[in-house]
Design a protein around this motif. Structure first.
Motif, PDB file in Angstrom:
ATOM      1  N   TRP A 151       0.865  -1.170   0.000  1.00 12.01           N
ATOM      2  CA  TRP A 151       0.000   0.000   0.000  1.00 12.01           C
ATOM      3  C   TRP A 151       0.906   1.225   0.000  1.00 12.01           C
ATOM      4  CZ3 TRP A 151      -0.011   4.320   2.918  1.00 12.01           C
ATOM      5  CH2 TRP A 151      -1.049   5.231   2.677  1.00 12.01           C
ATOM      6  N   SER A 152       0.577   2.229  -0.797  1.00 16.46           N
ATOM      7  CA  SER A 152       1.395   3.438  -0.826  1.00 16.46           C
ATOM      8  C   SER A 152       0.502   4.665  -0.807  1.00 16.46           C
ATOM      9  CB  SER A 152       2.300   3.459  -2.067  1.00 16.46           C
ATOM     10  OG  SER A 152       1.530   3.343  -3.253  1.00 16.46           O
ATOM     11  N   GLY A 153       1.026   5.741  -0.286  1.00 19.25           N
ATOM     12  CA  GLY A 153       0.287   6.994  -0.206  1.00 19.25           C
ATOM     13  C   GLY A 153       1.241   8.151   0.023  1.00 19.25           C
ATOM     14  N   VAL A 154       0.704   9.367  -0.036  1.00 20.50           N
ATOM     15  CA  VAL A 154       1.502  10.581   0.160  1.00 20.50           C
ATOM     16  C   VAL A 154       0.977  11.312   1.387  1.00 20.50           C
ATOM     17  CG1 VAL A 154       2.234  12.784  -0.800  1.00 20.50           C
ATOM     18  CG2 VAL A 154       1.997  10.782  -2.293  1.00 20.50           C
ATOM     19  N   ARG A 155       1.808  11.392   2.400  1.00 28.39           N
ATOM     20  CA  ARG A 155       1.451  12.112   3.618  1.00 28.39           C
ATOM     21  C   ARG A 155       1.815  13.585   3.480  1.00 28.39           C
ATOM     22  NH1 ARG A 155       4.872   7.624   6.651  1.00 28.39           N
ATOM     23  NH2 ARG A 155       5.801   7.759   4.588  1.00 28.39           N
ATOM     24  N   CYS A 156       1.247  14.400   4.341  1.00 24.88           N
ATOM     25  CA  CYS A 156       1.491  15.839   4.323  1.00 24.88           C
ATOM     26  C   CYS A 156       2.021  16.260   5.686  1.00 24.88           C
ATOM     27  CB  CYS A 156       0.203  16.592   4.003  1.00 24.88           C
ATOM     28  SG  CYS A 156       0.368  18.388   4.022  1.00 24.88           S
ATOM     29  N   THR A 157       3.165  16.934   5.681  1.00 20.39           N
ATOM     30  CA  THR A 157       3.744  17.397   6.938  1.00 20.39           C
ATOM     31  C   THR A 157       4.165  18.854   6.795  1.00 20.39           C
ATOM     32  OG1 THR A 157       5.369  16.871   8.654  1.00 20.39           O
ATOM     33  CG2 THR A 157       6.097  16.672   6.361  1.00 20.39           C
ATOM     34  N   SER A 158       4.560  19.467   7.892  1.00 21.82           N
ATOM     35  CA  SER A 158       5.025  20.851   7.884  1.00 21.82           C
ATOM     36  C   SER A 158       6.513  20.887   8.190  1.00 21.82           C
ATOM     37  CB  SER A 158       4.263  21.676   8.928  1.00 21.82           C
ATOM     38  OG  SER A 158       4.573  21.231  10.240  1.00 21.82           O
ATOM     39  N   GLN A 159       7.117  22.042   7.987  1.00 26.75           N
ATOM     40  CA  GLN A 159       8.557  22.147   8.191  1.00 26.75           C
ATOM     41  C   GLN A 159       8.951  21.945   9.651  1.00 26.75           C
ATOM     42  OE1 GLN A 159       9.683  25.901   6.467  1.00 26.75           O
ATOM     43  NE2 GLN A 159       9.573  25.140   4.364  1.00 26.75           N
ATOM     44  N   ASP A 160       8.088  22.362  10.585  1.00 27.45           N
ATOM     45  CA  ASP A 160       8.427  22.186  12.004  1.00 27.45           C
ATOM     46  C   ASP A 160       7.815  20.922  12.603  1.00 27.45           C
ATOM     47  OD1 ASP A 160       5.764  22.863  12.219  1.00 27.45           O
ATOM     48  OD2 ASP A 160       6.089  24.698  13.373  1.00 27.45           O
ATOM     49  N   ARG A 161       7.237  20.069  11.737  1.00 27.38           N
ATOM     50  CA  ARG A 161       6.684  18.766  12.120  1.00 27.38           C
ATOM     51  C   ARG A 161       5.436  18.862  12.994  1.00 27.38           C
ATOM     52  NH1 ARG A 161      10.319  14.798  14.822  1.00 27.38           N
ATOM     53  NH2 ARG A 161      10.816  16.532  16.192  1.00 27.38           N
TER      54      ARG A 161
END
Length: 623
Positions: free
Chosen positions: A553-563
């Motif tokens: 299973w694959s996907g694209v997560r979204c994060t911010s620069q400061d986590r």
């Protein structure tokens, strides 16, 4: 920071710290007569959307239980009851339950409270009761400091505590001044003490004070109303909405589904739009994921946010999911670098052990690891099938799902109305509020409005998984993480499945992955599995071998620069009614429910589920 209780022969609890007894036989009568009725309740809250009470000493929770019982019995009760209570020295959970046994009519409520009364480290803890319609915010620490640091606005105050001679700090002018900061004009206050020093201090803080007949054998009690002769100054930002309205949530992943559920529970009419045919089609569609606290020796913001998120996740999942099928809060074993457990020193003996502690021999043995392995055991953690949680969340009343609805553009048609349009320019829906929860795609929607570009980063990942062989020796009965995560014994296709992953490729969005990329990701997960749980690797070796039954299973997560997640208004001045909840990263299951509750609380002027400092660390205003 815990209280030591002595029990007197008549069954009354006694504080050895303050050399004073808690309220005895009059306790429940006092809770109702002095505090509840002293603040004009339940009549005062009739027809209100929400009611917010501040209490200066939680003790055994009797005032809270009596208020909760009155709320339940009142057909004109507000939709949401907020009860914020301060406590420097919380009693134990067992003592809490023992004290409640003196009042059988409160037994069921006391049991529900007892189930969540754990892990009370210094700071703020949100307890989710009565299906989320009663929210108890327990604030552990010095009352004066907590009152100065937070930004609540409350409708009533229960001024309670030990005798002013025994605990003068709680009744000091400085503490009462800090308390008055949280009152609006008209906030009512009640207390059992009529000490002249308290009356004078309340008057100086802007309260109109009166003495009223007391509960025998006391002759008098005190009631007051906040109505200063001056215009009070406030550092609180006025809520954008005081009543529920219509809301459009863009994105049917964890961030969107939890936001929709939190708003719907408050009476909003929510329409959730997603481009995909089904919910959880993006990164939230992974077969199974972990929720667990983060550890830091200095207990930093990241760690404290994670604990608040885990508590919120436990409460929401416990209300909606079937244990052992949809989720399993059986704990998580985290492997740590040698000699670096990450546990704060103060946790050695106290409420911190309710959260995490050094792994014991039984857990290490169950994972097939040597007894000298450096590892921590997270008691309040586990795995969840996100798609099942999202389905239950979206089944809540007040939510309408609109799949196959790709949003191409947002349009602000008036100061109080938003529209979302498809690629042809046709209007898909309109509402007073829009919550963007579209992960990496959020910036594309905001850019068309000349809104701020958020510091978002895409992270592609692949999970390797398969059905378990029978028997399956070496697969731990709980999840193991640390350089990847292994979750086994997850019901799937009428059998049990194991899951290992996921990989972490920053700034990569391309899907589907090529055959070569999938093979490389499987190899990466295989290497991590061998290091993480060698006994499980031995069992699963055939699956990773050429021709093995290995799935991906694959996907694209979204994060911010400061986590940290990003939650709040996009631009309150220029774009009112446009909010965002995104950047959950690889910890979506730990963060999503908390972020949804934070969004709803900020939007409607409720007490926040976390300290103000933590809310700012997650807020849009920090960017």
């Amino acid at each position: 920071m815990s209280e030591t209780i002595a029990w007197l022969p008549d069954g009354t609890p006694y504080s050895t710290r303050f050399d004073d007894r808690y309220h005895g036989e009059q306790g429940l009568a006092q809770a109702r007569d002095v505090f509840l009725h002293g603040c004009g309740l339940p009549a005062a809250w009739a027809g209100a959307q929400q009611w917010r009470i501040l209490e200066t000493g939680f003790g055994f929770g009797l005032n809270f239980l009596a208020t909760w019982a009155a709320w339940r019995a009142d057909p004109a009760r507000p939709r949401l009851l907020h009860f914020v209570s301060l406590e420097a020295w919380p009693v134990s959970a067992d003592d809490l339950l023992r004290a409640a046994q003196r009042h059988p009519e409160l037994a069921d409520l006391a049991q529900e409270l007892h189930a969540q009364y754990w892990g009370l480290l210094p700071g703020i803890h949100r307890l989710w009761l009565d299906d989320g319609h009663v929210l108890l915010t327990l604030c552990i620490g010095d009352a004066q400091a907590l009152l100065r640091q937070q930004l609540w606005e409350v409708d009533a105050v229960y001024l309670d505590g030990f005798n002013p001679q025994r605990n003068p700090a709680i009744w000091s002018p400085e503490t009462l001044k800090a308390m008055a900061r949280h009152c609006r004009r008209g906030t009512r206050l009640a207390t059992w003490t009529v000490a002249r020093s308290v009356r004078d201090a309340l008057t100086q803080c802007g309260f109109q004070v009166e003495m009223v007949p007391g509960l025998p054998p006391k002759r008098d009690n005190l009631r007051a109303c906040y109505d200063p002769h001056w215009q009070p100054r406030s550092s609180r930002q006025a809520p954008e909405f005081t009543q529920p309205a219509r809301c459009l949530v863009l994105g049917a992943g964890l961030a969107g589904a939890t936001a929709a559920a939190s708003l719907a529970r408050r009476g909003w009419q929510v329409t959730l739009l997603d481009a995909a045919r089904t919910p959880a089609a993006g990164a939230s569609g992974l077969p199974v994921g972990l929720f667990a606290p983060h550890l830091s020796p200095d207990d930093n913001l990241f760690a404290r946010v994670s604990r608040a998120g885990v508590r919120a996740m436990l409460q929401q999942s416990g209300a909606l999911l079937q244990a052992g099928v949809d989720w399993n809060p059986a704990g998580v074993l985290e492997r740590r670098p040698a000699g670096e457990l990450g546990l704060p020193a103060a946790w050695a003996d106290g409420p911190g052990t309710d959260w995490s502690q050094a792994a014991g021999a039984d857990h290490l043995a169950a994972a097939g690891l040597p007894l000298d392995t450096s590892a921590c055991w997270h008691t309040r953690a586990g795995w969840v099938c996100p798609a099942r949680l999202i389905a239950r969340l979206l089944a809540q009343p007040g939510i309408a799902l609109r799949p196959n609805s790709p949003v191409a553009r947002l349009q602000h048609t008036s100061p109080s109305l938003w529209q979302v349009l498809d690629g042809t320019g046709a209007v898909l829906a309109e509402a007073e509020l829009v919550v963007v929860a579209a992960g990496p795609a959020s910036n594309a929607l905001l850019a068309q409005l000349a809104g701020p570009r958020l510091p978002l980063q895409s992270v592609r990942g692949q999970m390797s998984w398969g059905l378990q062989p029978e028997p399956a020796p070496g697969l731990p009965p709980f999840a193991v993480n640390g350089g990847g995560a292994l979750m086994a014994h997850v019901p799937c296709e009428g059998a049990l499945a194991w899951h290992m992953g996921a990989t972490f490729e920053r700034d990569v969005e391309r899907l589907p992955m090529t055959i070569a990329e999938q093979a490389d990701a499987h190899m990466h997960n295989w290497q991590r599995l061998q290091a993480l749980v060698p006994t499980a690797a031995a069992t699963l070796r055939p699956a990773f071998a050429p021709g093995g039954d290995l799935r991906a299973w694959s996907g694209v997560r979204c994060t911010s620069q400061d986590r940290m997640p990003i939650v709040g208004p996009v631009d309150a001045a220029a774009l009112p009614g446009l909010w965002i909840s995104t950047a959950m990263g690889a910890r979506g299951l730990t963060r999503a429910v908390l972020c949804a509750e934070l969004l709803a609380a900020r939007l409607m002027g409720e007490p926040l589920p976390v300290e103000t400092k933590l809310a700012r660390a997650m807020g849009t205003e920090r960017l």
